[in-house]
Design an enzyme around this catalytic site. Structure first.
Site, PDB file in Angstrom:
ATOM      1  N   CYS A  83      63.184  41.293  16.649  1.00 27.73           N
ATOM      2  CA  CYS A  83      62.715  42.546  17.243  1.00 27.73           C
ATOM      3  C   CYS A  83      63.704  43.037  18.291  1.00 27.73           C
ATOM      4  O   CYS A  83      64.537  42.277  18.783  1.00 27.73           O
ATOM      5  CB  CYS A  83      61.381  42.338  17.987  1.00 27.73           C
ATOM      6  SG  CYS A  83      60.210  41.249  17.180  1.00 27.73           S
ATOM      7  N   ASP A  84      63.537  44.289  18.629  1.00 28.76           N
ATOM      8  CA  ASP A  84      64.230  44.808  19.804  1.00 28.76           C
ATOM      9  C   ASP A  84      63.434  46.002  20.321  1.00 28.76           C
ATOM     10  O   ASP A  84      62.581  46.542  19.620  1.00 28.76           O
ATOM     11  CB  ASP A  84      65.669  45.221  19.494  1.00 28.76           C
ATOM     12  CG  ASP A  84      66.480  45.335  20.781  1.00 28.76           C
ATOM     13  OD1 ASP A  84      66.817  44.274  21.357  1.00 28.76           O
ATOM     14  OD2 ASP A  84      66.741  46.457  21.235  1.00 28.76           O
ATOM     15  N   GLN A  85      63.714  46.367  21.545  1.00 32.76           N
ATOM     16  CA  GLN A  85      63.011  47.506  22.143  1.00 32.76           C
ATOM     17  C   GLN A  85      63.890  48.185  23.181  1.00 32.76           C
ATOM     18  O   GLN A  85      64.630  47.528  23.906  1.00 32.76           O
ATOM     19  CB  GLN A  85      61.716  47.049  22.813  1.00 32.76           C
ATOM     20  CG  GLN A  85      60.891  48.213  23.381  1.00 32.76           C
ATOM     21  CD  GLN A  85      59.672  47.725  24.141  1.00 32.76           C
ATOM     22  OE1 GLN A  85      59.808  47.143  25.213  1.00 32.76           O
ATOM     23  NE2 GLN A  85      58.498  47.934  23.584  1.00 32.76           N
ATOM     24  N   SER A 120      61.524  47.872  17.369  1.00 30.91           N
ATOM     25  CA  SER A 120      61.812  47.532  15.970  1.00 30.91           C
ATOM     26  C   SER A 120      61.232  46.163  15.647  1.00 30.91           C
ATOM     27  O   SER A 120      61.161  45.279  16.502  1.00 30.91           O
ATOM     28  CB  SER A 120      63.319  47.515  15.717  1.00 30.91           C
ATOM     29  OG  SER A 120      63.936  46.507  16.504  1.00 30.91           O
TER      30      SER A 120
END
Length: 206
Positions: A83-85, A120
């Site tokens: 994930c990423d943000q 994501s």
């Protein structure tokens, strides 16, 4: 919840405590692996493209470190979640603040203002090679945040470790959140509905 999807192993490719808690709340058991990539070396113009590129880079880095013992027909599938943000404020992308003053400036900007989180989620099936991801966006509106609250948040230090110095579920911040258009779990970095959907697709794909 895990039983509904059949037997599989799950890896969360993140060091985020919030993501760990959300995935556990969803009823999954999992192991943790951190990607340890140079996030600053990956740049994209659009926030949606940036968070997907970072999730893909994390997946690639972790896959290279995991022994390929999952290729036999009998073995359970192993699914990897990366994930990423980022936080978007006035069309500017905000990642983790690089110093205290930047964190302070970020939070002051949210006071009586508006920000969005773009998260994501990418799921990789290590057995089949299937990989799919998507993004989730949440809009957040704030009341005025008092200066003393901002200073307490800075002193505590947790805001220095998250994208945009933004933690809406924090007890100090919560009273000043006017409206959230989207889900809190997405703001915390792991949108549950999207994660569930991608896990099912990764298991169903041959």
């Amino acid at each position: 919840m895990e039983a509904n999807l059949g037997q599989f192993k799950l890896i969360l490719g993140s060091s985020s405590i919030a993501r760990r808690k959300i995935l556990a709340d969803m009823g999954y058991e999992f192991t943790l692996v951190s990607a340890d990539i140079d996030e600053k070396s990956i740049r994209k113009e659009k926030p949606e493209e940036l968070v997907m590129a970072l999730a893909e880079a994390k997946a690639k880095a972790i896959v290279q470190r995991i022994p390929g013992d999952d290729n036999t027909e009998e073995a359970e599938s192993t699914l990897l979640i990366t994930c990423d943000q980022v936080v978007v404020y006035e069309d500017a992308v905000r990642e983790k603040p690089s110093h205290v003053e930047e964190a302070r400036e970020y939070i002051r900007g949210y006071s009586k203002g508006h920000a969005a989180t773009v998260s994501s989620v990418l799921v990789t099936n290590l057995k089949t090679g299937f990989r799919k991801g998507d993004v989730d966006r949440v809009e957040i509106y704030f009341h005025e945040i008092p200066e003393e609250v901002i200073e307490k948040l800075i002193e505590e230090g947790m805001v220095l470790k998250v994208a945009g110095a933004l933690i809406i579920e924090h007890p100090l911040v919560l009273p000043y959140v006017k409206e959230v258009v989207g889900t809190t779990d997405s703001v915390m970095g792991l949108p549950k509905t999207l994660t569930e959907k991608l896990l099912k697709e990764a298991l169903g794909a041959k």
